[in-house]
Design a protein around this motif. Structure first.
Motif, PDB file in Angstrom:
ATOM      1  N   GLY A 289      46.273  53.793  34.065  1.00 43.80           N
ATOM      2  CA  GLY A 289      44.963  53.572  34.680  1.00 43.80           C
ATOM      3  C   GLY A 289      44.805  52.147  35.179  1.00 43.80           C
ATOM      4  O   GLY A 289      44.284  51.913  36.278  1.00 43.80           O
TER       5      GLY A 289
ATOM      6  N   LEU B  73      46.908  51.783  38.322  1.00 42.29           N
ATOM      7  CA  LEU B  73      46.304  52.493  39.453  1.00 42.29           C
ATOM      8  C   LEU B  73      45.075  51.764  39.987  1.00 42.29           C
ATOM      9  O   LEU B  73      44.749  51.864  41.178  1.00 42.29           O
ATOM     10  CB  LEU B  73      45.924  53.917  39.044  1.00 42.29           C
TER      11      LEU B  73
ATOM     12  N   ALA C 276      52.300  53.647  40.611  1.00 44.94           N
ATOM     13  CA  ALA C 276      50.984  53.246  41.106  1.00 44.94           C
ATOM     14  C   ALA C 276      51.048  52.937  42.597  1.00 44.94           C
ATOM     15  O   ALA C 276      50.140  53.285  43.366  1.00 44.94           O
ATOM     16  CB  ALA C 276      50.472  52.024  40.330  1.00 44.94           C
TER      17      ALA C 276
ATOM     18  N   VAL D 262      51.177  56.297  44.402  1.00 45.58           N
ATOM     19  CA  VAL D 262      49.863  56.948  44.411  1.00 45.58           C
ATOM     20  C   VAL D 262      48.982  56.371  45.500  1.00 45.58           C
ATOM     21  O   VAL D 262      48.286  57.099  46.222  1.00 45.58           O
ATOM     22  CB  VAL D 262      49.187  56.806  43.032  1.00 45.58           C
TER      23      VAL D 262
ATOM     24  N   ARG E 225      44.514  61.316  41.131  1.00 47.24           N
ATOM     25  CA  ARG E 225      44.808  60.819  39.786  1.00 47.24           C
ATOM     26  C   ARG E 225      44.673  61.897  38.724  1.00 47.24           C
ATOM     27  O   ARG E 225      45.310  61.814  37.674  1.00 47.24           O
ATOM     28  CB  ARG E 225      43.888  59.624  39.475  1.00 47.24           C
TER      29      ARG E 225
ATOM     30  N   GLN F  59      51.731  66.572  42.992  1.00 48.86           N
ATOM     31  CA  GLN F  59      51.939  65.137  43.195  1.00 48.86           C
ATOM     32  C   GLN F  59      52.894  64.877  44.363  1.00 48.86           C
ATOM     33  O   GLN F  59      52.684  63.972  45.173  1.00 48.86           O
ATOM     34  CB  GLN F  59      52.516  64.503  41.925  1.00 48.86           C
TER      35      GLN F  59
ATOM     36  N   ALA G 213      39.064  56.577  39.779  1.00 52.52           N
ATOM     37  CA  ALA G 213      39.489  57.975  39.719  1.00 52.52           C
ATOM     38  C   ALA G 213      38.454  58.860  40.374  1.00 52.52           C
ATOM     39  O   ALA G 213      37.288  58.541  40.429  1.00 52.52           O
ATOM     40  CB  ALA G 213      39.660  58.392  38.263  1.00 52.52           C
TER      41      ALA G 213
END
Length: 337
Positions: free
Chosen positions: A101, A104, A118, A121, A128, A167, A337
């Motif tokens: 977290g 990210l 990260a 993403v 997430r 993903q 998120a």
């Protein structure tokens, strides 16, 4: 967490530099993180790694990063050699979730693998919640040892496998609306996982787990005791053979549900996914050919056969790349998120 790999620029092997250059990844720490993920994929995911080679170079690092994170979490749960108790493993998974977290959100990464995932993403705007669901299934592995029904197993498989397909989907890209491709991507992740469950029945049993629905095993006269006996006796009981044949048939049906999604992908990605499906399908073929002798040995596809399965896709993948302009993604700002 396991010890961090080195994060210096020299940690990046030469065979990875071209991929990182193609993806526009220049930060030395990020390059080391992506290199660590690629190594995890190459060592532990040979089938998946071979298929990934058919992707354009600029997309491979992100696929390696997603695999690397999954493997990193899996090692916390499954490496029984270090003597850690369940509470310690649970604490490590909780710490991993917090560290992910933070990364990210744009904070410092506690591990090179987290830096890479990260970055991926943000580059591809991956949701997430897929990582939250994945870690929830990893936590299940700490205390769930049996699954009474297929519905119970499906809840686990959603987080451990379906979300991996979700993903990866933004990295692969789609020509159809992504929502149309989503169920097929999830199904393919499930098919791969079910294949692994069949291949690894014996090894999972050594960890105290059975990833086969208990009620379906019972329908063939199979229970944990019989599986343990077969493992120790290095034999395959006919009842077990029939039960595993049932599981294999269902797994092939999941592959069929996933198949339409391949044509929905961007042309440069299709052969990678088609190759992965074919390669995992050959694992099923080998399991059947062995007489379902998976309780006392690990069924593997010979390297020559893997190469023969992958080779026809190489030409098609190269042709698709020649028709496509490379697509470089840059990370978007970190967001909540």
């Amino acid at each position: 967490m396991p010890p961090s790999p080195p994060s210096s620029p020299t940690a990046v092997p030469s065979n990875n530099r071209a991929e990182l250059d193609a993806a526009g990844i220049t930060d030395p720490v990020l390059r080391a993180g992506y290199a660590a993920c690629r190594e995890l994929n190459a060592v532990h995911g040979r089938t998946f790694f071979l298929a990934t080679r058919l992707l354009p170079a600029e997309r491979r690092p992100s696929v390696h990063a997603l695999y690397g994170f999954a493997r990193h979490a899996d090692e916390i749960v499954d490496d029984l050699r270090d003597g850690r108790c369940t509470a310690d493993r649970a604490a490590q998974l909780d710490a991993l979730a917090v560290s992910l977290g933070t990364a990210l959100d744009g904070g410092p990464a506690a591990h090179p693998v987290l830096a890479a995932v990260a970055d991926t993403v943000r580059r591809y705007d991956i949701e997430r919640r897929h990582f939250t669901d994945f870690l929830a299934s990893m936590r299940m592995d700490l205390h769930v040892t049996d699954y009474p029904t297929y519905a119970d197993l499906a809840r686990y498989v959603h987080g451990s496998a379906a979300v991996i397909g979700l993903q990866v989907l933004p990295v692969l890209g789609t020509v159809a609306p992504r929502a149309e491709a989503t169920p097929h991507a999830a199904a393919l992740g499930v098919a791969f996982q079910l294949t692994n469950f069949l291949r690894d029945v014996g090894e999972d049993l050594d960890r105290g787990r059975i990833y086969l629905p208990a009620d379906e095993l019972a329908a063939f006269g199979v229970d944990r005791g019989l599986l343990v006996w077969c493992r120790r006796a290095r034999r395959t009981d006919p009842r077990v053979r029939r039960a595993l044949a049932h599981v294999a048939a269902r797994t092939r049906a999941v592959y069929r549900r996933a198949a339409p999604g391949i044509g929905m992908l961007e042309p440069v990605s299709r052969e990678c996914v088609a190759c992965a499906a074919r390669l995992y399908g050959t694992i099923l073929d080998e399991i059947v050919a062995s007489g379902y002798a998976v309780l006392h040995r690990r069924v593997a596809v010979p390297a020559r056969r893997r190469a023969a399965v992958a080779l026809p896709g190489v030409v098609r993948a190269l042709a698709a790349r020649l028709r496509t302009v490379p697509r470089i993604r840059t990370p978007s700002p970190a967001r909540g998120a």
